[in-house]
Design an enzyme around this catalytic site. Structure first.
Site, PDB file in Angstrom:
ATOM      1  N   HIS A  44       0.825  -1.203   0.000  1.00 36.42           N
ATOM      2  CA  HIS A  44       0.000   0.000   0.000  1.00 36.42           C
ATOM      3  C   HIS A  44       0.863   1.258   0.000  1.00 36.42           C
ATOM      4  O   HIS A  44       0.376   2.356   0.263  1.00 36.42           O
ATOM      5  CB  HIS A  44      -0.935  -0.003   1.206  1.00 36.42           C
ATOM      6  CG  HIS A  44      -2.004  -1.044   1.102  1.00 36.42           C
ATOM      7  ND1 HIS A  44      -1.736  -2.392   1.162  1.00 36.42           N
ATOM      8  CD2 HIS A  44      -3.344  -0.942   0.920  1.00 36.42           C
ATOM      9  CE1 HIS A  44      -2.861  -3.073   1.035  1.00 36.42           C
ATOM     10  NE2 HIS A  44      -3.843  -2.224   0.871  1.00 36.42           N
ATOM     11  N   MET A 174      -6.500  -3.563   9.298  1.00 30.38           N
ATOM     12  CA  MET A 174      -6.837  -4.844   8.679  1.00 30.38           C
ATOM     13  C   MET A 174      -7.962  -4.695   7.664  1.00 30.38           C
ATOM     14  O   MET A 174      -8.820  -3.817   7.778  1.00 30.38           O
ATOM     15  CB  MET A 174      -7.271  -5.845   9.753  1.00 30.38           C
ATOM     16  CG  MET A 174      -8.486  -5.438  10.548  1.00 30.38           C
ATOM     17  SD  MET A 174      -9.006  -6.685  11.741  1.00 30.38           S
ATOM     18  CE  MET A 174      -9.740  -7.915  10.654  1.00 30.38           C
ATOM     19  N   LYS A 226     -18.231 -14.628   9.403  1.00 32.39           N
ATOM     20  CA  LYS A 226     -18.168 -13.460  10.288  1.00 32.39           C
ATOM     21  C   LYS A 226     -17.575 -12.257   9.556  1.00 32.39           C
ATOM     22  O   LYS A 226     -18.074 -11.135   9.674  1.00 32.39           O
ATOM     23  CB  LYS A 226     -17.347 -13.797  11.532  1.00 32.39           C
ATOM     24  CG  LYS A 226     -17.977 -14.874  12.403  1.00 32.39           C
ATOM     25  CD  LYS A 226     -17.144 -15.168  13.639  1.00 32.39           C
ATOM     26  CE  LYS A 226     -17.807 -16.261  14.475  1.00 32.39           C
ATOM     27  NZ  LYS A 226     -17.019 -16.568  15.695  1.00 32.39           N
TER      28      LYS A 226
END
Length: 334
Positions: A44, A174, A226
């Site tokens: 990134h 995250m 989830k």
């Protein structure tokens, strides 16, 4: 290749000046891309620069645009990014959320119509350095199947939490996918397999082959069902609070743009117990550090600790850069 922080920053600054950014914006973006790379997050950082330039050339990123406030509700504000550079918009909105938090105890800026902010942890770190707790998140284009589905309909929606700490800030950064797509591409550039399955291949089988995952862009949600549910909720919140585009709307565009983000900051000094806060954070970290690792000579880390270690090593030895990426950037700079 190992290149110094100064050399990377100078080349990037000159590149952004070439593309008609102001001195201030060119300096900010060069610093952010370099800092991410210095912290070991090339996926990134430096690796995203050629794509960033491509989006400028295609008119997706508006060079002279930046975020502006469109509505205010006390400690809550809505902003429009006007398709400006994601780094510039995110830095501005984080600063504003910090200002609101220091005035009201808590502040929130909901931003719409912006572009990729690159490494979300940059802004968590920015808030922590201003002595604020932060919760930040963004939606994305669809790049994960909802649990049980075949087609990508949800985003890997990065989620950031930062906590100021005297011995080193805690910064969780995250994605809702097991691996971010930047990280998957990082493995592809190194011609390595992922250490764990990261998505589905063309035959609907879980795979650790980055090339097969990237061909369909079907990432595996963290925590399976989830992560799928959490991705949907973050998309709902970013869309609802900003009044902007959802992942569904972003999917109608050829390139990921006009996304929605949320910046929430809390000023912990309002509680007047800074000493106790630091003690409690250290207590949690010490308790988790003090556990026997499953693998010999392994170590337990708190969020942000590995990045700090990577930074120290890279400052000493120079920053490892993929040669093909660096050559692309040098070519763009000419």
């Amino acid at each position: 290749m190992n290149i110094s922080q100064e050399d990377i920053e100078k080349v990037l600054y000159d590149l952004f000046i070439k593309y008609k950014f102001t001195n201030e914006k060119a300096k900010l973006m060069a610093s952010v891309f370099t800092e991410s790379t210095l912290d070991g997050v090339s996926s990134h950082g430096i690796n995203r620069v050629p794509l960033f330039i491509e989006h400028i050339e295609k008119g997706v990123i508006k060079i002279n645009a930046e975020a502006e406030k469109i509505a205010s509700f006390g400690s809550i504000e809505r902003w429009d990014g006007n398709q400006g550079p994601g780094i510039v918009n995110a830095t501005k909105c984080t600063n504003r959320a910090v200002e609101l938090a220091k005035k009201h105890g808590m502040g929130m800026v909901a931003l719409r119509n912006t572009n990729h902010w690159m490494r979300g942890g940059t802004y968590g770190k920015q808030a922590a350095n201003a002595n604020c707790v932060s919760i930040l998140f963004t939606n994305t284009k669809p790049n994960m199947p909802p649990w049980g589905g075949k087609e990508s309909r949800i985003g890997n929606n990065p989620f950031v939490v930062s906590i100021p700490r005297e011995k080193g800030n805690v910064v969780l950064d995250m994605a809702m996918s097991q691996f971010s797509f930047g990280k998957i591409n990082d493995y592809r550039l190194r011609e390595e397999k992922l250490p764990y399955p990261g998505g589905w291949d063309e035959n609907d089988n879980l795979s650790n082959d980055p090339k097969k995952i990237l061909s369909k862009e079907r990432a595996l949600p963290v925590g399976y069902w989830k992560g799928s549910a959490l991705s949907m909720v973050l998309d709902m919140l970013a869309t609802l609070l900003s009044g902007g585009n959802s992942t569904s709307k972003i999917s109608s565009k050829d390139i990921e743009t006009e996304i929605s983000q949320v910046y929430i900051c809390v000023y912990p000094e309002v509680f007047n117990d800074q000493g106790l806060q630091q003690k409690l954070i250290d207590e949690i970290i010490d308790f988790t550090h003090d556990v026997e690792p499953m693998k010999k000579n392994d170590k337990i880390y708190y969020p942000g600790e590995r990045s700090a270690q990577a930074r120290a090593k890279n400052l000493k030895d120079g920053i490892f850069i993929n040669e093909s990426i660096w050559n692309k950037i040098l070519l763009l700079s000419k």
